[in-house]
Enzyme design. Structure first.
Site, PDB file in Angstrom:
ATOM      1  N   SER A 191       0.839  -1.201   0.000  1.00 33.35           N
ATOM      2  CA  SER A 191       0.000   0.000   0.000  1.00 33.35           C
ATOM      3  C   SER A 191       0.866   1.241   0.000  1.00 33.35           C
ATOM      4  CB  SER A 191      -0.867  -0.031   1.260  1.00 33.35           C
ATOM      5  OG  SER A 191      -1.501   1.201   1.452  1.00 33.35           O
ATOM      6  N   LYS A 207       1.625  -3.627   6.768  1.00 38.25           N
ATOM      7  CA  LYS A 207       2.106  -3.658   5.373  1.00 38.25           C
ATOM      8  C   LYS A 207       3.599  -3.374   5.329  1.00 38.25           C
ATOM      9  CE  LYS A 207      -1.664  -4.756   3.386  1.00 38.25           C
ATOM     10  NZ  LYS A 207      -1.807  -6.064   2.743  1.00 38.25           N
ATOM     11  N   TYR A 212      -2.798  -0.942  10.689  1.00 38.64           N
ATOM     12  CA  TYR A 212      -2.938  -1.587   9.383  1.00 38.64           C
ATOM     13  C   TYR A 212      -1.710  -1.287   8.520  1.00 38.64           C
ATOM     14  CZ  TYR A 212      -4.057  -2.023   4.497  1.00 38.64           C
ATOM     15  OH  TYR A 212      -3.966  -2.314   3.161  1.00 38.64           O
TER      16      TYR A 212
HETATM   17  P1  NAD Z   1     -10.908  -7.533   0.772  1.00 41.93           P
HETATM   18  O1  NAD Z   1     -11.172  -7.521   2.231  1.00 41.93           O
HETATM   19  O2  NAD Z   1     -12.037  -7.369  -0.159  1.00 41.93           O
HETATM   20  O3  NAD Z   1     -10.131  -8.883   0.387  1.00 41.93           O
HETATM   21  C1  NAD Z   1      -9.293  -9.560   1.290  1.00 41.93           C
HETATM   22  C2  NAD Z   1      -9.711 -11.011   1.279  1.00 41.93           C
HETATM   23  O4  NAD Z   1      -8.872 -11.747   2.166  1.00 41.93           O
HETATM   24  C3  NAD Z   1     -11.146 -11.224   1.744  1.00 41.93           C
HETATM   25  O5  NAD Z   1     -11.821 -12.031   0.811  1.00 41.93           O
HETATM   26  C4  NAD Z   1     -11.009 -11.933   3.086  1.00 41.93           C
HETATM   27  O6  NAD Z   1     -12.080 -12.819   3.347  1.00 41.93           O
HETATM   28  C5  NAD Z   1      -9.682 -12.647   2.929  1.00 41.93           C
HETATM   29  N1  NAD Z   1      -8.955 -12.902   4.174  1.00 41.93           N
HETATM   30  C6  NAD Z   1      -8.709 -12.040   5.189  1.00 41.93           C
HETATM   31  N2  NAD Z   1      -7.967 -12.640   6.126  1.00 41.93           N
HETATM   32  C7  NAD Z   1      -7.721 -13.894   5.696  1.00 41.93           C
HETATM   33  C8  NAD Z   1      -7.006 -14.990   6.236  1.00 41.93           C
HETATM   34  N3  NAD Z   1      -6.404 -14.905   7.434  1.00 41.93           N
HETATM   35  N4  NAD Z   1      -6.965 -16.144   5.522  1.00 41.93           N
HETATM   36  C9  NAD Z   1      -7.596 -16.245   4.332  1.00 41.93           C
HETATM   37  N5  NAD Z   1      -8.285 -15.236   3.778  1.00 41.93           N
HETATM   38  C10 NAD Z   1      -8.342 -14.075   4.453  1.00 41.93           C
HETATM   39  O7  NAD Z   1      -9.793  -6.412   0.494  1.00 41.93           O
HETATM   40  P2  NAD Z   1      -9.231  -5.843  -0.887  1.00 41.93           P
HETATM   41  O8  NAD Z   1      -9.622  -4.424  -0.971  1.00 41.93           O
HETATM   42  O9  NAD Z   1      -9.523  -6.767  -1.999  1.00 41.93           O
HETATM   43  O10 NAD Z   1      -7.678  -5.854  -0.557  1.00 41.93           O
HETATM   44  C11 NAD Z   1      -6.838  -6.934  -0.935  1.00 41.93           C
HETATM   45  C12 NAD Z   1      -5.442  -6.673  -0.417  1.00 41.93           C
HETATM   46  O11 NAD Z   1      -4.983  -5.423  -0.908  1.00 41.93           O
HETATM   47  C13 NAD Z   1      -5.361  -6.581   1.108  1.00 41.93           C
HETATM   48  O12 NAD Z   1      -4.154  -7.171   1.526  1.00 41.93           O
HETATM   49  C14 NAD Z   1      -5.347  -5.093   1.361  1.00 41.93           C
HETATM   50  O13 NAD Z   1      -4.700  -4.767   2.567  1.00 41.93           O
HETATM   51  C15 NAD Z   1      -4.536  -4.605   0.163  1.00 41.93           C
HETATM   52  N6  NAD Z   1      -4.794  -3.196  -0.167  1.00 41.93           N
HETATM   53  C16 NAD Z   1      -6.088  -2.783  -0.339  1.00 41.93           C
HETATM   54  C17 NAD Z   1      -6.328  -1.448  -0.639  1.00 41.93           C
HETATM   55  C18 NAD Z   1      -7.738  -0.946  -0.785  1.00 41.93           C
HETATM   56  O14 NAD Z   1      -7.962   0.257  -0.625  1.00 41.93           O
HETATM   57  N7  NAD Z   1      -8.721  -1.785  -1.097  1.00 41.93           N
HETATM   58  C19 NAD Z   1      -5.270  -0.559  -0.767  1.00 41.93           C
HETATM   59  C20 NAD Z   1      -3.966  -1.017  -0.603  1.00 41.93           C
HETATM   60  C21 NAD Z   1      -3.748  -2.356  -0.298  1.00 41.93           C
HETATM   61  C1  WQD Z   2     -10.008   9.046   0.406  1.00 36.94           C
HETATM   62  C2  WQD Z   2     -10.284  10.534   0.634  1.00 36.94           C
HETATM   63  C3  WQD Z   2     -10.659  11.044   2.946  1.00 36.94           C
HETATM   64  C4  WQD Z   2     -14.402   8.761   3.291  1.00 36.94           C
HETATM   65  C5  WQD Z   2      -7.237   4.247   2.777  1.00 36.94           C
HETATM   66  C6  WQD Z   2      -6.150   3.611   3.611  1.00 36.94           C
HETATM   67  C7  WQD Z   2      -5.028   3.181   2.741  1.00 36.94           C
HETATM   68  C8  WQD Z   2      -5.536   2.301   1.596  1.00 36.94           C
HETATM   69  C9  WQD Z   2      -6.686   2.901   0.871  1.00 36.94           C
HETATM   70  C10 WQD Z   2      -5.352   0.020   2.110  1.00 36.94           C
HETATM   71  C11 WQD Z   2      -9.569  11.093   1.873  1.00 36.94           C
HETATM   72  C12 WQD Z   2     -11.915  11.302   2.145  1.00 36.94           C
HETATM   73  C13 WQD Z   2     -13.236   9.351   2.827  1.00 36.94           C
HETATM   74  C14 WQD Z   2     -15.507   9.582   3.633  1.00 36.94           C
HETATM   75  C15 WQD Z   2     -14.219  11.520   2.997  1.00 36.94           C
HETATM   76  N1  WQD Z   2      -6.031   1.066   2.056  1.00 36.94           N
HETATM   77  N2  WQD Z   2     -13.138  10.697   2.684  1.00 36.94           N
HETATM   78  N3  WQD Z   2     -15.361  10.935   3.462  1.00 36.94           N
HETATM   79  O1  WQD Z   2      -7.667   7.286   3.380  1.00 36.94           O
HETATM   80  O2  WQD Z   2      -6.660   7.586   1.074  1.00 36.94           O
HETATM   81  O3  WQD Z   2      -6.688   5.361   2.085  1.00 36.94           O
HETATM   82  O4  WQD Z   2      -7.682   3.308   1.811  1.00 36.94           O
HETATM   83  O5  WQD Z   2      -4.166  -0.092   1.996  1.00 36.94           O
HETATM   84  O6  WQD Z   2      -4.124   2.518   3.550  1.00 36.94           O
HETATM   85  O7  WQD Z   2      -5.706   4.566   4.558  1.00 36.94           O
HETATM   86  O8  WQD Z   2      -8.807   6.327   1.305  1.00 36.94           O
HETATM   87  O9  WQD Z   2     -11.123   6.189   0.544  1.00 36.94           O
HETATM   88  O10 WQD Z   2     -10.671   6.322   3.025  1.00 36.94           O
HETATM   89  O11 WQD Z   2     -10.275   8.342   1.605  1.00 36.94           O
HETATM   90  O12 WQD Z   2     -14.129  12.740   2.892  1.00 36.94           O
HETATM   91  O13 WQD Z   2     -16.562   9.135   4.078  1.00 36.94           O
HETATM   92  O14 WQD Z   2     -11.685  10.685   0.897  1.00 36.94           O
HETATM   93  O15 WQD Z   2     -10.497  12.032   3.951  1.00 36.94           O
HETATM   94  O16 WQD Z   2      -9.226  12.421   1.586  1.00 36.94           O
HETATM   95  P1  WQD Z   2      -7.426   6.752   2.028  1.00 36.94           P
HETATM   96  P2  WQD Z   2     -10.286   6.701   1.636  1.00 36.94           P
END
Ligand code: NAD
Ligand code: WQD
Length: 338
Positions: A125, A154, A150
């Site tokens: 991330s 990472k 969180y």
């Molecule tokens: P998500 O929660 O939709 O998907 C994660 C999946 O992992 C889920 O299906 C959940 O059931 C499964 N899971 C959780 N813990 C588990 C475990 N211990 N064993 C087996 N399965 C497990 O999330 P996503 O948005 O698809 O994110 C996927 C990956 O990307 C995550 O590692 C997340 O941290 C990372 N990521 C997400 C974002 C975002 O904003 N969505 C941003 C950066 C990084």
């Molecule tokens: C985006 C913008 C908020 C919700 C998070 C995690 C990051 C990554 C992605 C996993 C910001 C604003 C949001 C709302 C708002 N996840 N906002 N009202 O914070 O950039 O990133 O998700 O790795 O680690 O921190 O994403 O979608 O929460 O926010 O005004 O109800 O929207 O302040 O400016 P963020 P977000």
């Protein structure tokens, strides 16, 4: 074509990646404990691809299940999405985050080592970057101590994987630093389905649009940005899914551990997202300004040159596509997978 183990494959990004993998002829085995997803996402992936994948319901912390998967399938590489991702929750229950994300990742790479599978793509991330860096963020910039547990998981997993690849040169690991994934597959059949009140902007906006939430709270309008609201690099989930396929190809022929930013390189403010959503979809989004959310930075967007040059990847979709596709998914599935 390769056989890929996808941990967390039933989730938001995982399901879109499974679809792209099947569409390009790969075999897919998914391991997911369904703690934050529904198996319906995988049913739909298989319908869309007109191909089947193997689904194992189980936990990445369960070494017996992992060993069985590697024994029963000739896995070439692993894409590792499984983990918990809610920033606020990670402050309430840190041990669950350390266990699922850090111990879970260690359990996975231990099983990979036992099975002699050394190719890994890891979901990292942009949150690993030091907050003092000025966007566009590039991979040479220092990582910092993330403000929440969180993000900390990472960073720790990135560091563990880097050290692993130094100690044993058989490893080939891609750290993909996602910016802000949004959007959904063009069909509207798969998409983001958060449980409870959404933490992230896009699902909140679509739930207001579909009538599940009254209004959007915009967290702060006094940032030093174009209009005072926070600026982020939103990336279409299908572009993000394809970045995994590019990273996989890169890793099949390289060694070591390397990080790539996956973003468009463009920043959009919260108001720009809201206004563009309204224009593209013809729907009004009620909103109010509230105080800043703790831990938020004003601006974060990617320098994505390394991914473009080294992975042969490039984003295909702009903000309008992301907002149209997010809405199509939500409109067709007002209650997600149900
Ligand atoms: P998500 O929660 O939709 O998907 C994660 C999946 O992992 C889920 O299906 C959940 O059931 C499964 N899971 C959780 N813990 C588990 C475990 N211990 N064993 C087996 N399965 C497990 O999330 P996503 O948005 O698809 O994110 C996927 C990956 O990307 C995550 O590692 C997340 O941290 C990372 N990521 C997400 C974002 C975002 O904003 N969505 C941003 C950066 C990084
Ligand atoms: C985006 C913008 C908020 C919700 C998070 C995690 C990051 C990554 C992605 C996993 C910001 C604003 C949001 C709302 C708002 N996840 N906002 N009202 O914070 O950039 O990133 O998700 O790795 O680690 O921190 O994403 O979608 O929460 O926010 O005004 O109800 O929207 O302040 O400016 P963020 P977000």
């Amino acid at each position: 074509m390769a056989k890929i183990l996808v941990t967390g494959g039933a989730g938001y990004i995982g399901s879109h990646t499974c679809l792209e993998l099947l569409n390009t002829g790969h075999d897919v085995v998914v391991l997911d404990n369904l703690s934050n997803s529904s198996v319906e996402s995988l049913n739909r992936v298989q319908q869309l691809a007109q191909k089947s994948l193997k689904f194992v319901e189980g936990d990445i912390r369960d070494s017996q299940i992992l060993d069985r998967i590697f024994q029963e399938n000739t896995i070439d590489a692993v894409i590792h999405f499984a983990g918990l991702k809610a920033v606020g929750e990670s402050q309430q229950i840190p041990l669950a985050y350390f266990d699922n994300n850090i111990a879970g990742s260690i359990s996975l790479v231990q099983a990979m080592e036992r099975a002699q599978v050394f190719k890994l793509v890891f979901s990292s991330s942009a949150t690993v970057y030091d907050e003092a860096n000025i966007s566009p963020l590039n991979e040479e910039m220092p990582t910092g101590m993330p403000s929440n547990n969180y993000g900390y998981t990472k960073l720790i997993v990135e560091q563990i994987l880097e050290k692993l690849a130094i100690a044993d040169t058989r490893w080939s690991i891609a750290l993909l630093r996602y910016f802000n994934p949004v959007g959904a597959h063009k069909s509207g059949q798969i998409g983001e389905d958060p449980r409870g009140i959404p933490n992230n902007l896009m699902p909140y906006v679509t739930q207001v649009a579909v009538g599940r939430r009254e209004k959007l709270s915009i967290f702060g309008n006094d940032y030093n940005t174009v209009d005072g609201t926070g600026v982020r690099d939103y990336i279409h989930v299908v572009d993000l899914a394809n970045a995994h396929l590019c990273a996989l190809n890169n890793r099949l022929t390289s060694q070591g551990c390397r990080a790539w930013n996956i973003g468009t390189g463009n920043g959009s403010s919260v108001l720009q997202v809201k206004n563009t959503f309204e224009q593209v979809n013809g729907i009004n989004i009620a909103f109010e300004f509230v105080s800043r959310r703790e831990g938020d930075v004003a601006t974060s967007f990617a320098d994505n040159k390394r991914a473009i040059e080294e992975l042969g990847w490039a984003p295909q979709y702009g903000l309008e596509d992301m907002l149209a596709d997010s809405w199509k998914w939500q409109k067709q599935n007002p209650h997600g997978y149900g």
